[in-house]
Write a protein that holds these residues in place. Structure first.
Motif, PDB file in Angstrom:
ATOM      1  N   VAL A  65      10.364   7.615 -24.571  1.00  0.00           N
ATOM      2  CA  VAL A  65      10.934   7.106 -23.322  1.00  0.00           C
ATOM      3  C   VAL A  65      11.630   8.251 -22.595  1.00  0.00           C
ATOM      4  O   VAL A  65      12.494   8.933 -23.161  1.00  0.00           O
ATOM      5  N   PHE A  66      11.241   8.485 -21.347  1.00  0.00           N
ATOM      6  CA  PHE A  66      11.841   9.522 -20.518  1.00  0.00           C
ATOM      7  C   PHE A  66      12.737   8.865 -19.463  1.00  0.00           C
ATOM      8  O   PHE A  66      12.412   7.793 -18.940  1.00  0.00           O
ATOM      9  N   HIS A  67      13.830   9.535 -19.155  1.00  0.00           N
ATOM     10  CA  HIS A  67      14.759   9.027 -18.153  1.00  0.00           C
ATOM     11  C   HIS A  67      14.681   9.907 -16.912  1.00  0.00           C
ATOM     12  O   HIS A  67      14.929  11.110 -16.972  1.00  0.00           O
ATOM     13  N   VAL A  68      14.299   9.291 -15.801  1.00  0.00           N
ATOM     14  CA  VAL A  68      14.085  10.006 -14.542  1.00  0.00           C
ATOM     15  C   VAL A  68      15.232   9.685 -13.601  1.00  0.00           C
ATOM     16  O   VAL A  68      15.530   8.521 -13.340  1.00  0.00           O
ATOM     17  N   SER A  69      15.858  10.736 -13.062  1.00  0.00           N
ATOM     18  CA  SER A  69      16.991  10.508 -12.167  1.00  0.00           C
ATOM     19  C   SER A  69      16.742  11.001 -10.749  1.00  0.00           C
ATOM     20  O   SER A  69      17.429  10.587  -9.819  1.00  0.00           O
ATOM     21  N   TYR A  70      15.759  11.892 -10.557  1.00  0.00           N
ATOM     22  CA  TYR A  70      15.624  12.504  -9.243  1.00  0.00           C
ATOM     23  C   TYR A  70      15.079  11.560  -8.188  1.00  0.00           C
ATOM     24  O   TYR A  70      15.106  11.867  -7.005  1.00  0.00           O
ATOM     25  N   LEU A  71      14.558  10.391  -8.583  1.00  0.00           N
ATOM     26  CA  LEU A  71      14.126   9.408  -7.594  1.00  0.00           C
ATOM     27  C   LEU A  71      15.264   8.481  -7.183  1.00  0.00           C
ATOM     28  O   LEU A  71      15.102   7.660  -6.299  1.00  0.00           O
ATOM     29  N   GLY A  72      16.426   8.629  -7.820  1.00  0.00           N
ATOM     30  CA  GLY A  72      17.558   7.754  -7.547  1.00  0.00           C
ATOM     31  C   GLY A  72      17.779   6.819  -8.706  1.00  0.00           C
ATOM     32  O   GLY A  72      16.877   6.114  -9.125  1.00  0.00           O
ATOM     33  N   GLY A  73      19.007   6.799  -9.236  1.00  0.00           N
ATOM     34  CA  GLY A  73      19.284   5.948 -10.379  1.00  0.00           C
ATOM     35  C   GLY A  73      18.728   6.532 -11.661  1.00  0.00           C
ATOM     36  O   GLY A  73      18.141   7.607 -11.682  1.00  0.00           O
ATOM     37  N   ILE A  97       0.807  -1.214   0.000  1.00  0.00           N
ATOM     38  CA  ILE A  97       0.000   0.000   0.000  1.00  0.00           C
ATOM     39  C   ILE A  97       0.845   1.271   0.000  1.00  0.00           C
ATOM     40  O   ILE A  97       0.418   2.324  -0.481  1.00  0.00           O
ATOM     41  N   ASP A  98       2.093   1.189   0.491  1.00  0.00           N
ATOM     42  CA  ASP A  98       2.955   2.371   0.544  1.00  0.00           C
ATOM     43  C   ASP A  98       4.065   2.330  -0.501  1.00  0.00           C
ATOM     44  O   ASP A  98       5.004   3.133  -0.450  1.00  0.00           O
ATOM     45  N   LYS A  99       3.977   1.412  -1.462  1.00  0.00           N
ATOM     46  CA  LYS A  99       5.009   1.316  -2.500  1.00  0.00           C
ATOM     47  C   LYS A  99       4.567   2.069  -3.749  1.00  0.00           C
ATOM     48  O   LYS A  99       3.472   1.838  -4.270  1.00  0.00           O
ATOM     49  N   ASN A 100       5.430   2.941  -4.237  1.00  0.00           N
ATOM     50  CA  ASN A 100       5.180   3.698  -5.458  1.00  0.00           C
ATOM     51  C   ASN A 100       5.837   2.956  -6.617  1.00  0.00           C
ATOM     52  O   ASN A 100       7.062   2.832  -6.667  1.00  0.00           O
ATOM     53  N   LEU A 101       5.047   2.456  -7.540  1.00  0.00           N
ATOM     54  CA  LEU A 101       5.571   1.608  -8.606  1.00  0.00           C
ATOM     55  C   LEU A 101       6.616   2.330  -9.454  1.00  0.00           C
ATOM     56  O   LEU A 101       7.530   1.688  -9.979  1.00  0.00           O
ATOM     57  N   ILE A 102       6.494   3.647  -9.598  1.00  0.00           N
ATOM     58  CA  ILE A 102       7.423   4.372 -10.455  1.00  0.00           C
ATOM     59  C   ILE A 102       8.813   4.453  -9.841  1.00  0.00           C
ATOM     60  O   ILE A 102       9.809   4.626 -10.548  1.00  0.00           O
ATOM     61  N   ASP A 103       8.907   4.284  -8.529  1.00  0.00           N
ATOM     62  CA  ASP A 103      10.190   4.467  -7.833  1.00  0.00           C
ATOM     63  C   ASP A 103      10.963   3.151  -7.842  1.00  0.00           C
ATOM     64  O   ASP A 103      11.068   2.440  -6.848  1.00  0.00           O
ATOM     65  N   LYS A 104      11.530   2.824  -8.976  1.00  0.00           N
ATOM     66  CA  LYS A 104      12.168   1.529  -9.170  1.00  0.00           C
ATOM     67  C   LYS A 104      13.497   1.406  -8.437  1.00  0.00           C
ATOM     68  O   LYS A 104      13.956   0.297  -8.136  1.00  0.00           O
ATOM     69  N   ASP A 105      14.139   2.523  -8.133  1.00  0.00           N
ATOM     70  CA  ASP A 105      15.393   2.465  -7.384  1.00  0.00           C
ATOM     71  C   ASP A 105      15.137   2.147  -5.906  1.00  0.00           C
ATOM     72  O   ASP A 105      15.901   1.414  -5.277  1.00  0.00           O
ATOM     73  N   GLU A 106      14.038   2.686  -5.365  1.00  0.00           N
ATOM     74  CA  GLU A 106      13.697   2.452  -3.963  1.00  0.00           C
ATOM     75  C   GLU A 106      13.048   1.075  -3.768  1.00  0.00           C
ATOM     76  O   GLU A 106      13.205   0.454  -2.719  1.00  0.00           O
ATOM     77  N   PRO A 138      13.325  -2.014  -5.808  1.00  0.00           N
ATOM     78  CA  PRO A 138      13.845  -2.798  -6.939  1.00  0.00           C
ATOM     79  C   PRO A 138      13.163  -4.148  -7.114  1.00  0.00           C
ATOM     80  O   PRO A 138      13.050  -4.626  -8.247  1.00  0.00           O
ATOM     81  N   GLN A 139      12.713  -4.771  -6.027  1.00  0.00           N
ATOM     82  CA  GLN A 139      12.092  -6.075  -6.185  1.00  0.00           C
ATOM     83  C   GLN A 139      10.711  -5.954  -6.819  1.00  0.00           C
ATOM     84  O   GLN A 139      10.299  -6.816  -7.605  1.00  0.00           O
ATOM     85  N   THR A 140      10.015  -4.865  -6.499  1.00  0.00           N
ATOM     86  CA  THR A 140       8.739  -4.620  -7.168  1.00  0.00           C
ATOM     87  C   THR A 140       8.965  -4.372  -8.653  1.00  0.00           C
ATOM     88  O   THR A 140       8.194  -4.861  -9.502  1.00  0.00           O
ATOM     89  N   ALA A 141      10.025  -3.632  -8.988  1.00  0.00           N
ATOM     90  CA  ALA A 141      10.362  -3.414 -10.395  1.00  0.00           C
ATOM     91  C   ALA A 141      10.676  -4.733 -11.091  1.00  0.00           C
ATOM     92  O   ALA A 141      10.305  -4.949 -12.254  1.00  0.00           O
ATOM     93  N   GLU A 142      11.355  -5.617 -10.377  1.00  0.00           N
ATOM     94  CA  GLU A 142      11.662  -6.931 -10.949  1.00  0.00           C
ATOM     95  C   GLU A 142      10.389  -7.732 -11.199  1.00  0.00           C
ATOM     96  O   GLU A 142      10.278  -8.439 -12.210  1.00  0.00           O
ATOM     97  N   ILE A 143       9.428  -7.624 -10.312  1.00  0.00           N
ATOM     98  CA  ILE A 143       8.161  -8.338 -10.499  1.00  0.00           C
ATOM     99  C   ILE A 143       7.419  -7.804 -11.723  1.00  0.00           C
ATOM    100  O   ILE A 143       6.842  -8.586 -12.496  1.00  0.00           O
ATOM    101  N   GLU A 144       7.445  -6.488 -11.918  1.00  0.00           N
ATOM    102  CA  GLU A 144       6.828  -5.932 -13.127  1.00  0.00           C
ATOM    103  C   GLU A 144       7.532  -6.462 -14.374  1.00  0.00           C
ATOM    104  O   GLU A 144       6.893  -6.832 -15.362  1.00  0.00           O
ATOM    105  N   ARG A 145       8.900  -6.524 -14.326  1.00  0.00           N
ATOM    106  CA  ARG A 145       9.656  -7.031 -15.468  1.00  0.00           C
ATOM    107  C   ARG A 145       9.281  -8.483 -15.768  1.00  0.00           C
ATOM    108  O   ARG A 145       9.135  -8.882 -16.927  1.00  0.00           O
TER     109      ARG A 145
END
Length: 466
Positions: free
Chosen positions: A298-306, A81-90, A92-99
């Motif tokens: 495709v946009f590259h976001v860096s301010y969230l980390g990475g 409930i407190d995980k932001n899907l866009i924040d893949k650096d914070e 990473p395992q959720t990002a891996e699940i999306e992948r």
């Protein structure tokens, strides 16, 4: 001499009761932001009871979306409930699940190489991403040939509202081929009459919202192959598989190719929260190959980390739906999805047989898995229509809690009413029998008491999700 003391256990409930009485005697804030806080338990209780005024989701046969989730999905959603899907650096395992989900869908839809795609809020966002990529590819091709880029168009059948939004928002001419009594779906012949060098793509639908039937992607692809061989005109296909993308691979695996096995299919969208069986708020879009998604999108976001590439329209959004989607993929597998959706088709076909036996009822789609999604769609002949309309029947069924929408088709069928039920995994045969009994009782009521003032589409009280 008196001394102050904290309220005793006996006094506290009285004070709470007094505050509750005060809250119950006044409406909750509706127009002005409240000044003082309120007891959370009281607010929760009042809102819980207010939500009882909503329709029972189990009886909502209008929606394509899932209306039941397992306890495990509820627990996974709580964990996320407190995980932001866009924040893949914070996360990473959720990002891996999306992948992983994208890779599994690439396998399911027979992508030829490196998986490329993403999750979205729903299939509407996914459709728009597929459309944007098509427009960008077309524009680059036109510029390279020194041709104008100011008049793009798209060709489709009778589509859900998201494609009309896309055409308006991104300044695309929508060449919608509407229905006729003998042509409910997009045909190769009708497509060839509309395409030209400004066509960014053709969009066949695997499960048309109006009637649930699958459009013939393979036949349309062959027609466009022949067009290219004759004229050199190369028109890509985007498959709107909002419903069928999570049905056809499991319940109609031997049908003609409709996915990335066809080279002309450049992108596919699907809705995870429909027949993907995930909770509300997740869709998917995949491209055939990386070059089919233009780099400019495709946009590259860096301010969230990475360094995080992103190409969704939405930005911050919850991760729980994607995690739950992966849970469903692993939990059910191909055999599980085939079993669940196969039972839905069986229930739909049983309903179609019963409804089709009623005097005056004509079945348009019987829920057969080779023809379309697990839905039943029908209309009335002139004899039945003289006693009541399907809008009257929908209104009568709402008295029993059922939401069974009545609505017109398009084109030459825009003045005729049709009705539809969607069969999902929590619509059991027992519930189906209860609905059928209520339909029979409603029809018997109209036979004895013909509707004095027959309802029209403008007077319909149900939402049809078109």
């Amino acid at each position: 001499m008196s001394t102050s003391h904290p309220p005793t256990a006996a006094e506290t409930p009285l004070e709470a009761d007094a505050e509750m009485v005060a809250m119950l005697s006044q409406p909750l804030p509706r127009d002005g932001f409240p000044k003082r806080p309120s007891q959370p338990e009281m607010v929760f209780q009042i809102l819980s009871e207010e939500l009882l005024l909503d329709g029972n989701s189990k009886q909502n046969l209008a929606t394509f979306c899932q209306t039941w989730e397992s306890p495990h999905v509820h627990q996974l959603m709580d964990l996320a409930i407190d995980k932001n899907l866009i924040d893949k650096d914070e996360y990473p395992q959720t990002a891996e699940i999306e992948r992983r989900c994208v890779s599994l869908l690439a396998d399911l839809w027979n992508a030829p190489g490196e998986p490329v795609g993403c999750s979205t809020v729903g299939s509407s966002e996914a459709s728009m991403l597929g459309g944007m990529a098509a427009k960008w590819r077309w524009r680059a091709r036109q510029r390279a040939a020194g041709k104008p880029t100011d008049r793009p168009n798209m060709v489709c059948g009778s589509v859900q509202i998201c494609w009309k939004k896309f055409a308006r928002y991104w300044d695309i001419e929508l060449r919608e081929i509407e229905m006729t009594p003998d042509r409910l779906c997009l045909t190769p012949e009708s497509v060839l009459e509309q395409v030209d060098e400004n066509t960014i793509f053709v969009v066949p639908t695997l499960g048309v919202t109006y009637h649930g039937l699958y459009e013939d992607v393979a036949a349309i692809s062959r027609a466009l192959d022949d067009l290219q061989a004759r004229t050199g005109l190369d028109v890509p296909i985007h498959v709107d598989a909002a419903s069928g993308g999570f049905l056809a691979p499991f319940t109609s695996p031997n049908r003609e190719p409709w996915d990335f096995r066809l080279e002309r299919v450049k992108s596919i969208n699907a809705s995870g929260h429909k027949f993907g069986m995930a909770p509300l708020g997740v869709g998917w879009v995949l491209w055939r190959e990386p070059q089919d998604l233009p780099d400019d999108l495709v946009f590259h976001v860096s301010y969230l980390g990475g360094d995080m590439p992103t190409f969704q329209i939405n930005f911050s959004r919850p991760a729980g739906q994607v995690i739950a989607q992966y849970y469903d993929f692993v939990r059910f597998g191909r055999d599980g999805y085939a079993a669940v959706h196969g039972s839905c088709h069986a229930v739909a076909q049983a309903c179609a047989a019963e409804i089709g036996s009623l005097e005056g009822f004509e079945i348009i789609h019987d829920g057969h898995p080779e023809r379309g999604i697990p839905a039943v769609v029908w209309t009335l002949d002139e004899n039945a229509a003289g006693r009541f309309t399907l809008y009257d029947l929908a209104d009568r069924l709402r008295m029993r809690g059922w939401q069974v929408p009545a609505y017109p088709f398009t084109g030459d069928l825009a003045n005729r009413a049709f009705q539809r039920i969607l069969v999902k995994r929590d619509f059991t045969r027992e519930m189906a029998d209860l609905l059928l009994a209520d339909i029979r009782q409603a029809v018997a009521h109209f036979q004895d008491h013909p509707a004095a003032s027959r309802k029209t589409s403008g007077q319909a009280g149900s939402y049809n999700h078109l």
